[in-house]
Write an enzyme that holds these catalytic residues in place. Structure first.
Site, short mmCIF file in Angstrom:
data_model
loop_
_atom_site.label_atom_id
_atom_site.label_comp_id
_atom_site.label_asym_id
_atom_site.label_seq_id
_atom_site.Cartn_x
_atom_site.Cartn_y
_atom_site.Cartn_z
N GLU A 14 -41.66 45.57 -42.72
CA GLU A 14 -42.46 44.73 -43.60
C GLU A 14 -42.33 43.25 -43.24
OE1 GLU A 14 -44.76 45.61 -45.43
OE2 GLU A 14 -44.36 47.76 -45.58
N TYR A 54 -44.67 40.40 -52.33
CA TYR A 54 -45.25 41.51 -51.57
C TYR A 54 -44.17 42.42 -51.00
CZ TYR A 54 -46.65 44.38 -47.82
OH TYR A 54 -46.76 45.48 -47.03
N ASP A 95 -50.93 42.43 -50.64
CA ASP A 95 -51.09 41.61 -49.44
C ASP A 95 -52.57 41.25 -49.28
OD1 ASP A 95 -52.20 43.99 -48.72
OD2 ASP A 95 -51.47 43.91 -46.67
#
Length: 370
Positions: free
Chosen positions: A46, A129, A147
């Site tokens: 991520e 996020y 996102d």
DNA sequence: CAAGCGTGGTT
DNA sequence: TAACCAAGCTT
């Protein structure tokens, strides 16, 4: 759900989940970070994927996991080695924040990535996020992971016209996800929204005829998918003149220095350079004076051997590259003289890698002429 | 909130 | 080709 219902009502949440999840189970890409749910691997992926394309990340993720397979491995690594593996990926504070946070997890949480929003959000580099992505994907918690994809997809499906460039808009989309998210499979739900944005509901010319949730999409119903999302433009970037020098000593070793631990390209190595302002003196003369002062020794700048422009998000460098000579520099942790073949051991910004290539080409020509 | 923070691919 | 874009975070 038929279109007359769509026109006046919220979407059928259960049918929307079913259509989205069925599509994802069938069409999801086979990506290296989807092999298992190891929270550490999800976390690393991520961070790497922030503002970065999947195809770019894949080789970096594979090399990174080979070098640092666990929290412990990354926690105990030298920062320089981490930056070297991040070289070329950009936004280097991501790498330093990630390692700092991984060290925190190693020491304060016995190597176990936190599974609650409060603790995980406190980690460096983990924003709203990323916190939601790790909690939902690795731990199955029904947290939103909003996102750019999710904002684009939901702006169309729900006809949300808030400006997605504004930070305040994220809360609107998080509230929407909390309404829509599947509690049976939060992981797939969040990933499916992003996958849909990446493969079908793209920024320009979305493939609405292939879309699994077309029947739930208010923008498609209104024919306004091209008008969404609303996103204001950012200001133009600044242009800066740079004079840079590759300086060799009598042994052919090159002078490199480590950048500040804050700001642009923090803690990466570079060839000595100066920002040039319009003055009477040439950039070559300014560079020679500045570097002689910085290193308290005579620096001789010879000829210009190259020129290049380098574009950042918020800045453009216009670089004149010179070669020159230097003697008797005091080496420190941040200033080194290194043989040509050792340059590749240090993490450099792409712009300075390009300078080094121009330097090697120049050296090749000089040798050929002799 | 707006600006700072990288790079390479796409249109 | 210049502009825009790509699984954002920090200050």
């Amino acid at each position: 759900m038929n279109n007359s219902q769509l026109k006046d009502n919220p979407i059928d949440i259960y049918a929307f989940q079913q259509d989205l999840l069925s599509w994802f189970e069938k069409e999801q890409r086979d990506l290296p970070w989807r092999k298992d749910k190891d929270p550490y691997k999800v976390w690393v992926s991520e961070i790497m994927l922030q503002q970065t394309r999947v195809d770019t990340v894949i080789p970096y993720f594979l090399r990174f996991m080979e070098a640092f397979p666990t929290v412990k491995d990354l926690a105990e690594a030298e920062e320089e080695k981490v930056l070297k593996l991040w070289e070329g990926l950009g936004y280097y504070s991501r790498a330093r924040n990630l390692q700092s946070a991984v060290r925190e997890v190693h020491e304060q949480y016995d190597g176990v990535v936190p599974n609650n929003i409060k603790d995980i959000s406190a980690l460096k580099g983990v924003g709203p996020y990323t916190a939601g992505a790790i909690l939902s994907i690795a731990y199955g918690e029904p947290e939103p992971a909003v996102d750019g994809n999710v904002m684009r997809v939901l702006s169309r499906i729900l006809m949300i016209e808030n400006d997605i460039a504004k930070a305040s808009s994220r809360k609107i989309f998080e509230a929407a996800v909390r309404e829509l998210i599947s509690h049976d499979n939060p992981s797939y739900f969040n990933q499916a929204l992003m996958e849909l944005g990446a493969l079908i509901c793209t920024p320009t010319s979305p493939s609405c005829l292939l879309c699994p949730v077309r029947d739930h999409c208010h923008a498609f119903y209104e024919g306004k998918q091209a008008e969404l999302p609303v996103k204001t433009k950012k200001a133009k970037n600044k242009h800066v003149q740079i004079a840079s020098a590759i300086l060799a000593n009598s042994k052919g070793e090159l002078l490199i220095r480590k950048r500040s631990n804050k700001g642009l390209l923090a803690n990466l190595w570079e060839f000595p350079n100066e920002e040039i302002h319009l003055q009477i003196e040439s950039d070559k003369q300014q560079l020679q004076n500045q570097l002689s002062k910085s290193y308290d020794t005579h620096v001789k700048i010879n000829q210009r051997i190259g020129q290049l422009d380098h574009v950042f998000t918020h800045l453009t460098w216009h670089i004149n590259l010179y070669e020159g000579e230097i003697h008797s520099v005091t080496e420190t942790d941040n200033v080194k003289l290194v043989p040509l073949e050792d340059i590749k051991k240090y993490p450099f910004p792409v712009s300075h890698q390009k300078m080094f290539m121009q330097y090697m080409q120049h050296k090749g020509k000089v040798l050929a002429d002799e």
